[in-house]
Scaffold this motif. Structure first.
Motif, PDB file in Angstrom:
ATOM      1  N   PRO A 149       7.287  -2.894 -11.730  1.00 49.29           N
ATOM      2  CA  PRO A 149       6.214  -3.721 -11.153  1.00 49.29           C
ATOM      3  C   PRO A 149       6.592  -5.201 -11.138  1.00 49.29           C
ATOM      4  N   VAL A 150       6.285  -5.872 -10.022  1.00 48.47           N
ATOM      5  CA  VAL A 150       6.522  -7.309  -9.865  1.00 48.47           C
ATOM      6  C   VAL A 150       5.214  -7.934  -9.397  1.00 48.47           C
ATOM      7  N   LYS A 151       4.634  -8.782 -10.218  1.00 43.20           N
ATOM      8  CA  LYS A 151       3.327  -9.356  -9.897  1.00 43.20           C
ATOM      9  C   LYS A 151       3.425 -10.711  -9.197  1.00 43.20           C
ATOM     10  N   THR A 175       0.840  -1.207   0.000  1.00 42.68           N
ATOM     11  CA  THR A 175       0.000   0.000   0.000  1.00 42.68           C
ATOM     12  C   THR A 175       0.867   1.245   0.000  1.00 42.68           C
ATOM     13  N   CYS A 176       1.957   1.224   0.771  1.00 47.39           N
ATOM     14  CA  CYS A 176       2.894   2.346   0.779  1.00 47.39           C
ATOM     15  C   CYS A 176       3.579   2.479  -0.577  1.00 47.39           C
ATOM     16  N   LEU A 177       3.969   1.363  -1.169  1.00 48.33           N
ATOM     17  CA  LEU A 177       4.606   1.386  -2.487  1.00 48.33           C
ATOM     18  C   LEU A 177       3.670   1.975  -3.531  1.00 48.33           C
ATOM     19  N   GLY A 178       2.403   1.579  -3.505  1.00 45.68           N
ATOM     20  CA  GLY A 178       1.445   2.112  -4.469  1.00 45.68           C
ATOM     21  C   GLY A 178       1.282   3.608  -4.330  1.00 45.68           C
ATOM     22  N   TRP A 179       1.210   4.105  -3.086  1.00 44.24           N
ATOM     23  CA  TRP A 179       1.105   5.562  -2.875  1.00 44.24           C
ATOM     24  C   TRP A 179       2.325   6.277  -3.425  1.00 44.24           C
ATOM     25  N   TYR A 180       3.519   5.762  -3.121  1.00 41.34           N
ATOM     26  CA  TYR A 180       4.737   6.490  -3.471  1.00 41.34           C
ATOM     27  C   TYR A 180       5.067   6.380  -4.950  1.00 41.34           C
ATOM     28  N   ARG A 181       4.815   5.223  -5.542  1.00 43.08           N
ATOM     29  CA  ARG A 181       5.229   4.997  -6.927  1.00 43.08           C
ATOM     30  C   ARG A 181       4.218   5.496  -7.935  1.00 43.08           C
ATOM     31  N   GLN A 182       2.931   5.330  -7.627  1.00 40.68           N
ATOM     32  CA  GLN A 182       1.924   5.645  -8.638  1.00 40.68           C
ATOM     33  C   GLN A 182       0.722   6.399  -8.098  1.00 40.68           C
ATOM     34  N   CYS A 183       0.806   6.901  -6.877  1.00 40.79           N
ATOM     35  CA  CYS A 183      -0.275   7.690  -6.273  1.00 40.79           C
ATOM     36  C   CYS A 183      -1.608   6.959  -6.333  1.00 40.79           C
ATOM     37  N   ILE A 201      -2.214  -0.389  -5.795  1.00 37.97           N
ATOM     38  CA  ILE A 201      -1.745  -1.369  -6.777  1.00 37.97           C
ATOM     39  C   ILE A 201      -2.850  -2.403  -6.998  1.00 37.97           C
ATOM     40  N   PRO A 202      -3.355  -2.555  -8.214  1.00 40.47           N
ATOM     41  CA  PRO A 202      -4.544  -3.390  -8.432  1.00 40.47           C
ATOM     42  C   PRO A 202      -4.325  -4.876  -8.229  1.00 40.47           C
ATOM     43  N   TYR A 203      -3.084  -5.357  -8.338  1.00 38.41           N
ATOM     44  CA  TYR A 203      -2.835  -6.789  -8.191  1.00 38.41           C
ATOM     45  C   TYR A 203      -2.332  -7.149  -6.787  1.00 38.41           C
ATOM     46  N   SER A 204      -2.335  -6.204  -5.853  1.00 36.64           N
ATOM     47  CA  SER A 204      -1.822  -6.488  -4.507  1.00 36.64           C
ATOM     48  C   SER A 204      -2.802  -7.324  -3.689  1.00 36.64           C
ATOM     49  N   LYS A 205      -4.096  -7.151  -3.925  1.00 39.66           N
ATOM     50  CA  LYS A 205      -5.156  -7.976  -3.317  1.00 39.66           C
ATOM     51  C   LYS A 205      -5.351  -7.767  -1.819  1.00 39.66           C
ATOM     52  N   ASP A 206      -4.658  -6.803  -1.221  1.00 42.52           N
ATOM     53  CA  ASP A 206      -4.895  -6.527   0.191  1.00 42.52           C
ATOM     54  C   ASP A 206      -4.489  -5.084   0.508  1.00 42.52           C
ATOM     55  N   VAL A 207      -4.770  -4.673   1.751  1.00 40.59           N
ATOM     56  CA  VAL A 207      -4.376  -3.362   2.255  1.00 40.59           C
ATOM     57  C   VAL A 207      -3.433  -3.599   3.422  1.00 40.59           C
ATOM     58  N   ASP A 208      -2.287  -2.893   3.433  1.00 40.63           N
ATOM     59  CA  ASP A 208      -1.250  -3.116   4.441  1.00 40.63           C
ATOM     60  C   ASP A 208      -1.046  -1.868   5.291  1.00 40.63           C
ATOM     61  N   LEU A 209      -1.081  -2.045   6.617  1.00 39.84           N
ATOM     62  CA  LEU A 209      -0.838  -0.957   7.559  1.00 39.84           C
ATOM     63  C   LEU A 209       0.230  -1.383   8.552  1.00 39.84           C
ATOM     64  N   GLY A 210       0.956  -0.395   9.092  1.00 41.00           N
ATOM     65  CA  GLY A 210       1.942  -0.641  10.128  1.00 41.00           C
ATOM     66  C   GLY A 210       1.562   0.090  11.407  1.00 41.00           C
ATOM     67  N   ILE A 211       1.873  -0.515  12.554  1.00 45.89           N
ATOM     68  CA  ILE A 211       1.614   0.085  13.869  1.00 45.89           C
ATOM     69  C   ILE A 211       2.809  -0.218  14.767  1.00 45.89           C
ATOM     70  N   PHE A 212       3.278   0.785  15.500  1.00 44.92           N
ATOM     71  CA  PHE A 212       4.325   0.536  16.491  1.00 44.92           C
ATOM     72  C   PHE A 212       3.749  -0.314  17.618  1.00 44.92           C
ATOM     73  N   ILE A 213       4.517  -1.298  18.056  1.00 47.05           N
ATOM     74  CA  ILE A 213       4.008  -2.230  19.059  1.00 47.05           C
ATOM     75  C   ILE A 213       3.648  -1.512  20.359  1.00 47.05           C
ATOM     76  N   GLN A 214       4.304  -0.394  20.654  1.00 48.05           N
ATOM     77  CA  GLN A 214       3.967   0.332  21.881  1.00 48.05           C
ATOM     78  C   GLN A 214       2.608   1.010  21.790  1.00 48.05           C
ATOM     79  N   ASP A 215       2.046   1.102  20.567  1.00 47.44           N
ATOM     80  CA  ASP A 215       0.715   1.695  20.394  1.00 47.44           C
ATOM     81  C   ASP A 215      -0.387   0.640  20.359  1.00 47.44           C
TER      82      ASP A 215
END
Length: 470
Positions: free
Chosen positions: A439-441, A310-318, A321-335
């Motif tokens: 792109p790498v599918k 999800t971060c790659l799609g934002w940075y590379r192509q705004c 990414i249509p073939y990623s098939k999911d949404v990815d988020l990060g969270i600091f473990i202390q949060d």
């Protein structure tokens, strides 16, 4: 589009019009627009090709105009009629598109975002452009030396033909040893406020004020829209944030990174965008899932950022990414908060799997609609790096993904204010290598990332706790 052939453009419009009243109105509109078009050739009355001056239009049985000219021009006109008709259609089409762009800017972006937040939700929290200039002149008349910083409107970067529009960003006025720094906040589509970078241009005196000591402007910033209250200070009636502590706490963490529209356009020129029905449907579902996840985590007060694909799609192509098939988020473990799973369940996102534990390699996955899932990776900090874990359900093998330490900045994505790593290049290269622009599918999460390494294996006695599938 009116740079060449001033008479010929009007001539084309005349030749393609019908004899009806409606097309006469079209002629009049075209002439008025040509005369008023800024930035293009100026038209004056004596330069225009008039309806009666050179052409005589007769109506035939097909309801199209037949044209007669002076004898010396008749043959040349007939030999060029086919080319001119095609050119006329192209000209009218491009004219319609240009007018649509101008209408979009005037009636949508200006009304929605406002150059100065003149009026928003019933509260005046800024000035329009005329008021800005009036304030500027009043300050100068009072003896202040004033400096105005303008730049292009980043909200228009996605529209090529309008990206040069400039907006006010900063006003600095000084009198003797004192200075006033006025920061202009603009509304963005994610219902938040944004201010631009105080970038000094070549002609600006670097000694005008000690710029390095200014609190705002070292970089663009994003803030939650504050609720305002009226106060009186030394007899002056002012508006301030109702929760000034929250506003001040936002300042050191307000840095904003703009989506790279120019690079995204170059990417799609090299790699055609996927606009199939499946791709469009996935992007729509992923956007809705991301917005729902963001609202849920915001209610919990949990910081998160765009991670992995999800971060790659934002940075590379705004875009997603249509073939990623999911949404990815990060969270600091202390949060981490123990009610994250129940909050997502209440939001309609049931838990799909839970790997690891809070002390080690925690990973959560939630099921969205249309088989789009939400993956949340928890990041752990060590002396000189950060990492998140992965678990193979069949074998209990553990993996670790190493990242250089990073901080969080704001950006705008899918019409929301969201966090991304400020050190974006380092973050993406850690996860995807130096060739991330290609792109790498086909991607194996256990082998493909350059930052992955084995991290042991879970004891079988802990599998019921660290490998939970639903």
């Amino acid at each position: 589009m009116f740079e060449q052939g001033r008479e010929s453009h009007i001539e084309i419009f005349e030749r393609t019009r019908r004899g009806s009243e409606g097309h006469c109105r079209l002629w009049d509109q075209c002439v008025r627009r040509c005369r008023s078009a800024k930035g293009s050739a100026r038209f004056s009355q004596h330069r225009l090709l008039g309806k009666q001056d050179y052409l005589r239009i007769q109506k035939d049985e097909t309801n199209w105009g037949t044209f007669t000219r002076q004898p010396r021009e008749h043959r040349r006109l007939m030999s060029r009629i086919n080319k001119n008709v095609i050119l006329a259609l192209l000209t009218l089409t491009s004219s319609a598109f240009l007018l649509f762009q101008l209408y979009y800017y005037k009636h949508y972006l200006s009304a929605k975002n406002g150059a100065g937040l003149s009026k928003s939700k019933g509260s005046q929290i800024g000035f329009d452009s005329i008021q800005w200039e009036g304030w500027f002149r009043i300050a100068e008349n009072m003896g202040f030396q004033c400096l105005k910083i303008e730049s292009k409107d980043p909200r228009l970067d996605g529209i090529d033909s309008l990206s040069g529009t400039e907006i006010p960003l900063h006003y600095i006025c000084k009198l003797a040893a004192h200075a006033i720094h006025l920061v202009v906040f603009h509304e963005r589509s994610g219902n938040y406020l944004w201010h631009g970078h105080l970038r000094l241009k070549g002609h600006i005196d670097r000694k005008f004020v000690p710029f390095r000591k200014l609190q705002f402007g070292r970089y663009p910033g994003a803030f939650d829209r504050p609720e305002l209250q009226q106060v009186t200070v030394d007899g002056l009636v002012l508006l301030i944030p109702k929760d000034p502590v929250h506003f001040l706490e936002e300042v050191p963490h307000s840095r904003f990174i703009e989506c790279r529209y120019k690079e995204a356009r170059a990417f799609f020129q090299q790699y055609l965008d996927d606009n199939t029905v499946e791709a469009v449907a996935f992007r729509k579902s992923a956007k809705e899932l991301l917005q729902l996840a963001a609202r849920t985590l915001k209610k919990l007060g949990v910081r998160f950022w765009l991670s992995s694909g999800t971060c790659l799609g934002w940075y590379r192509q705004c875009n997603i990414i249509p073939y990623s098939k999911d949404v990815d988020l990060g969270i600091f473990i202390q949060d981490y908060k123990s009610d994250i799973i129940s909050a997502f369940h209440d939001a309609g996102l049931p838990l799909k799997h839970k790997f690891g534990k809070v002390e080690d390699s925690l990973e959560l996955s939630f099921q969205g609609k249309d088989d789009v899932k939400l993956d949340i990776f928890f990041f752990y900090e060590e002396n000189d790096h950060m990492w998140n874990g992965g678990t193979q359900a069949k074998t209990g093998k553990k993996f670790k993904y190493l990242f250089p330490k990073f901080t969080l900045c704001w950006t705008e994505f899918v019409d929301m204010k969201l966090h991304v790593p400020c050190e974006t290049i380092e973050y993406i290269e850690a996860n995807y290598g130096k060739t991330w622009k290609i792109p790498v599918k086909t991607w194996d999460w256990k082998r493909s990332p350059p930052n992955v390494q084995p991290n042991g294996i879970w004891p079988v006695s802990e599998w019921d706790e660290v490998i939970q599938l639903y």
